[in-house]
Design a protein around this motif. Structure first.
Motif, short mmCIF file in Angstrom:
data_model
loop_
_atom_site.label_atom_id
_atom_site.label_comp_id
_atom_site.label_asym_id
_atom_site.label_seq_id
_atom_site.Cartn_x
_atom_site.Cartn_y
_atom_site.Cartn_z
N VAL A 44 29.50 -53.56 -24.97
CA VAL A 44 28.15 -53.82 -25.46
C VAL A 44 27.48 -53.43 -26.64
O VAL A 44 26.88 -54.02 -27.38
N ILE B 65 25.78 -56.80 -19.04
CA ILE B 65 25.17 -55.40 -18.48
C ILE B 65 24.70 -55.78 -17.04
O ILE B 65 24.73 -54.58 -16.43
N ALA C 296 24.12 -50.06 -20.45
CA ALA C 296 25.12 -50.62 -19.80
C ALA C 296 25.81 -49.28 -19.12
O ALA C 296 26.43 -49.37 -18.30
N ALA D 75 17.88 -55.53 -19.53
CA ALA D 75 18.41 -55.81 -20.71
C ALA D 75 17.70 -56.74 -21.55
O ALA D 75 17.78 -56.43 -22.75
N ARG E 54 21.29 -50.85 -25.76
CA ARG E 54 21.69 -51.76 -25.01
C ARG E 54 23.24 -51.00 -24.33
O ARG E 54 23.48 -51.14 -23.26
#
Length: 313
Positions: free
Chosen positions: A71, A84, A6, A139, A2
């Protein structure tokens, strides 16, 4: 992954701006028209072409790194999906406006003739919303946070009839204090460059962040009070009649709240400035309020004693 998701839109925006600049750099006036008023898009600010490129690339790079690290640290916490999405929207907005600014300056002899029509701004906002929605979809759903750590037994502090007591401790976070300093520096730099609206917003944010970097926690017959050590007046009070019971338990900011500071999550909220002991108040509305502070067990015991006395009256 993730964190890379981001950071990706910022990398894409940097590459796009650099590509557009490389294609039109020989056809740009010096300086560029780069700042526009809101009444017709007339020019009211100028920047050198090289300075405009450098500032935008550095700004996007810093934002991408900050969001990527943020993140990564809270990848399993609730709300990360929205962070995100926000990053995708911001990257799209910054990238679009930077590219449009370069393109409307192409082949212009005098930058004073440059205009930024409001419809272009509307297109940028719409694109930012669409990119934010795409980031939200990519996401995927946030993972459910792990079960709450068990709270300690609801102890009482032994007080004789007619005796009263108060409890107070200070708790601080170097991380939050550093964030306040960084935000203040950013406000000063941006203010020096001429964008007073953004600088003012960052200055307010720096003051708010700095105010909670060190907090005095007090428990007495009136309930719980939180006050910045810089400003003695409490910014948060929870009276006795709003609490069912007080306990203590170990709190991990990332696992339990997704980060540091004043946090709000489904079913609970609180001031979490570090890992360790936390005072946990079970509120009458079913939620929890948590404060990380040393000697939380004593604070909980005194709070319960005050609760018992209040209910006997």
């Amino acid at each position: 992954m993730r964190n890379w998701l981001a950071a990706f839109p910022f990398i894409a925006a940097i590459a796009t701006i650099a590509g557009v600049y490389a294609g039109v750099s020989g056809r740009l006036p010096e300086p560029l028209g780069t700042h526009f008023n809101g009444t017709g898009g007339h020019i009211d600010g100028y920047t050198s072409a090289h300075g405009f490129l450098t500032w935008n690339l550095v700004e996007l790079l810093v934002l991408g790194i900050v969001l990527g690290v943020f993140v990564y640290l809270r990848r399993t916490a609730p709300g990360t999906r929205w962070v995100i999405a926000l990053g995708w929207g911001l990257a799209a907005a910054f990238g679009y406006l930077s590219c449009v600014t370069l393109l409307i300056n192409v082949d212009v002899t005098d930058a004073a003739d440059v205009r930024l029509p409001l419809w272009r701004v509307a297109v940028g906002l719409a694109g930012a919303l669409l990119c934010g929605a795409l980031g939200w979809l990519l996401a995927g759903p946030d993972r459910r946070p792990s079960d709450r750590r068990p709270a300690g037994h609801a102890e009482r502090l032994a007080l004789g009839r007619g005796e009263t007591a108060g409890w107070s401790r200070s708790v601080g976070s170097p991380l939050v204090a550093a964030l306040a300093v960084v935000t203040l520096c950013a406000a000063l730099v941006i203010g020096f460059l001429g964008d007073r609206l953004v600088a003012g917003s960052l200055l307010v944010a720096a003051v708010v962040i700095g105010a909670i970097a060190s907090v005095r926690v007090t428990v007495d017959r009136r309930g719980l009070a939180l006050a910045s050590t810089l400003v003695p007046y409490p910014f948060r009070r929870i009276p006795l009649d709003r609490v069912e019971e007080a306990t203590s338990r170990r709190v991990d900011p990332l696992t339990d709240f997704g980060g540091w500071g004043y946090r709000t999550c489904p079913g609970r909220s609180g001031l979490v400035l570090r890992s360790g002991d936390g005072l946990v108040l079970r509120l009458t509305n079913g939620r929890e309020f948590v404060v990380t502070v040393d000697d939380a067990a004593t604070a909980a015991a005194l709070f319960n004693t005050c609760l018992d006395r209040a209910r006997e009256q």
